[in-house]
Design an enzyme around this catalytic site. Sequence first.
Site, PDB file in Angstrom:
ATOM      1  N   ILE A   1       6.739 -26.204 -42.732  1.00 48.58           N
ATOM      2  CA  ILE A   1       7.311 -27.476 -43.183  1.00 48.58           C
ATOM      3  C   ILE A   1       8.797 -27.519 -42.845  1.00 48.58           C
ATOM      4  O   ILE A   1       9.566 -26.648 -43.265  1.00 48.58           O
ATOM      5  CB  ILE A   1       7.101 -27.648 -44.709  1.00 48.58           C
ATOM      6  CG1 ILE A   1       5.605 -27.705 -45.003  1.00 48.58           C
ATOM      7  CG2 ILE A   1       7.754 -28.919 -45.236  1.00 48.58           C
ATOM      8  CD1 ILE A   1       4.875 -28.810 -44.274  1.00 48.58           C
TER       9      ILE A   1
ATOM     10  N   HIS B   1      -2.831 -21.379 -50.675  1.00 45.21           N
ATOM     11  CA  HIS B   1      -2.837 -20.200 -49.802  1.00 45.21           C
ATOM     12  C   HIS B   1      -4.031 -19.316 -50.184  1.00 45.21           C
ATOM     13  O   HIS B   1      -4.255 -19.053 -51.368  1.00 45.21           O
ATOM     14  CB  HIS B   1      -1.517 -19.425 -49.939  1.00 45.21           C
ATOM     15  CG  HIS B   1      -1.458 -18.254 -49.002  1.00 45.21           C
ATOM     16  ND1 HIS B   1      -1.183 -18.399 -47.660  1.00 45.21           N
ATOM     17  CD2 HIS B   1      -1.705 -16.938 -49.206  1.00 45.21           C
ATOM     18  CE1 HIS B   1      -1.243 -17.212 -47.075  1.00 45.21           C
ATOM     19  NE2 HIS B   1      -1.553 -16.312 -47.991  1.00 45.21           N
TER      20      HIS B   1
ATOM     21  N   ASN C   1       1.198 -26.207 -51.966  1.00 41.80           N
ATOM     22  CA  ASN C   1       0.414 -25.610 -50.881  1.00 41.80           C
ATOM     23  C   ASN C   1      -0.687 -24.742 -51.480  1.00 41.80           C
ATOM     24  O   ASN C   1      -0.492 -24.119 -52.517  1.00 41.80           O
ATOM     25  CB  ASN C   1       1.346 -24.739 -50.018  1.00 41.80           C
ATOM     26  CG  ASN C   1       0.617 -24.040 -48.887  1.00 41.80           C
ATOM     27  OD1 ASN C   1      -0.150 -24.661 -48.152  1.00 41.80           O
ATOM     28  ND2 ASN C   1       0.839 -22.740 -48.750  1.00 41.80           N
TER      29      ASN C   1
ATOM     30  N   ASN D   1     -10.733 -28.432 -48.267  1.00 44.62           N
ATOM     31  CA  ASN D   1      -9.909 -28.606 -49.465  1.00 44.62           C
ATOM     32  C   ASN D   1      -9.621 -30.083 -49.725  1.00 44.62           C
ATOM     33  O   ASN D   1      -9.605 -30.526 -50.874  1.00 44.62           O
ATOM     34  CB  ASN D   1      -8.610 -27.803 -49.349  1.00 44.62           C
ATOM     35  CG  ASN D   1      -8.803 -26.355 -49.708  1.00 44.62           C
ATOM     36  OD1 ASN D   1      -8.949 -26.017 -50.871  1.00 44.62           O
ATOM     37  ND2 ASN D   1      -8.859 -25.485 -48.712  1.00 44.62           N
TER      38      ASN D   1
ATOM     39  N   GLY E   1     -10.756 -29.384 -43.296  1.00 45.24           N
ATOM     40  CA  GLY E   1     -10.515 -30.297 -44.414  1.00 45.24           C
ATOM     41  C   GLY E   1     -11.434 -30.115 -45.603  1.00 45.24           C
ATOM     42  O   GLY E   1     -11.663 -31.053 -46.359  1.00 45.24           O
TER      43      GLY E   1
HETATM   44  C1  GAR Z   1      -7.845 -22.806 -46.303  1.00 52.02           C
HETATM   45  O1  GAR Z   1      -8.483 -21.575 -46.515  1.00 52.02           O
HETATM   46  C2  GAR Z   1      -6.394 -22.736 -46.748  1.00 52.02           C
HETATM   47  O2  GAR Z   1      -6.224 -21.957 -47.896  1.00 52.02           O
HETATM   48  C3  GAR Z   1      -5.757 -22.109 -45.544  1.00 52.02           C
HETATM   49  O3  GAR Z   1      -6.364 -22.752 -44.448  1.00 52.02           O
HETATM   50  C4  GAR Z   1      -7.717 -23.103 -44.804  1.00 52.02           C
HETATM   51  C5  GAR Z   1      -7.948 -24.562 -44.479  1.00 52.02           C
HETATM   52  O4  GAR Z   1      -9.300 -24.911 -44.685  1.00 52.02           O
HETATM   53  N1  GAR Z   1      -4.325 -22.268 -45.571  1.00 52.02           N
HETATM   54  C6  GAR Z   1      -3.469 -21.335 -45.145  1.00 52.02           C
HETATM   55  O5  GAR Z   1      -3.824 -20.293 -44.646  1.00 52.02           O
HETATM   56  C7  GAR Z   1      -2.004 -21.693 -45.324  1.00 52.02           C
HETATM   57  N2  GAR Z   1      -1.167 -20.551 -45.110  1.00 52.02           N
HETATM   58  P1  GAR Z   1      -9.736 -26.426 -44.854  1.00 52.02           P
HETATM   59  O6  GAR Z   1      -9.153 -27.222 -43.689  1.00 52.02           O
HETATM   60  O7  GAR Z   1     -11.244 -26.381 -44.777  1.00 52.02           O
HETATM   61  O8  GAR Z   1      -9.252 -26.933 -46.189  1.00 52.02           O
END
Ligand code: GAR
Length: 199
Positions: free
Chosen positions: A94, A110, A108, A14, A12
């Site tokens: 989703i 990425h 989203n 982000n 989490g």
């Molecule tokens: C982030 O790096 C995000 O960009 C990635 O998962 C991580 C979550 O980190 N998402 C993907 O790969 C989606 N395809 P977080 O829980 O610390 O935000």
Amino acid sequence: MLKIAVCVSGGGTNLQAIIDSIKSGRLENVEIVRVISNNPNAYALERARNEGIDAVCVSPKSFSTRDEFNSALLDSLNEAKPDLVVLAGFLVVIPKNVIEAYRGRIINIHPSLIPSFCGTGYYGLKVHEAALQRGVKITGATVHYVDEGTDTGPIIMQKAVEVKEGDTPEILQRRVMEQAEWIILPESIGLIAKETEKK
Ligand code: GAR
């Protein structure tokens, strides 16, 4: 006020970047109305609860069929009545019912410069492993709208990040988060909040 629901699966960071941007006033006219995790152990849930944000777990493991899970996910979103759904490290494909109900209102983050290192199987650390294996010198992150495909929707914002000699997937992941993800995700939400106000 743009009401957002944030969907998470793990750490989490982000989500934290969004919370911090709202608290510091950099992200205006945005309210997080609910955080939804598919994973009961996601630290993201604790981050939300620490801030007094409504945080719930909707786990596929609690349902006997995928359809039941898909309906429960949609119900949980609908209860919160968000204007925008933000996928911030949500590692669930989703379902169609959610895309149809929130068409053009799901974004989203990425961790690569789409169209590189995206699509089925590219998530989390795997993205950075693939980037290092290919030997790219520049990578980055992308915020995009979500449609029926995997990482195929219209791009909202991208930011490039340098790959450095000796990078491991973990080191590169951290740099992409710090220099790109935590910046462009709140900025993209801010952009959408401004556009919504004009309407
Ligand atoms: C982030 O790096 C995000 O960009 C990635 O998962 C991580 C979550 O980190 N998402 C993907 O790969 C989606 N395809 P977080 O829980 O610390 O935000």
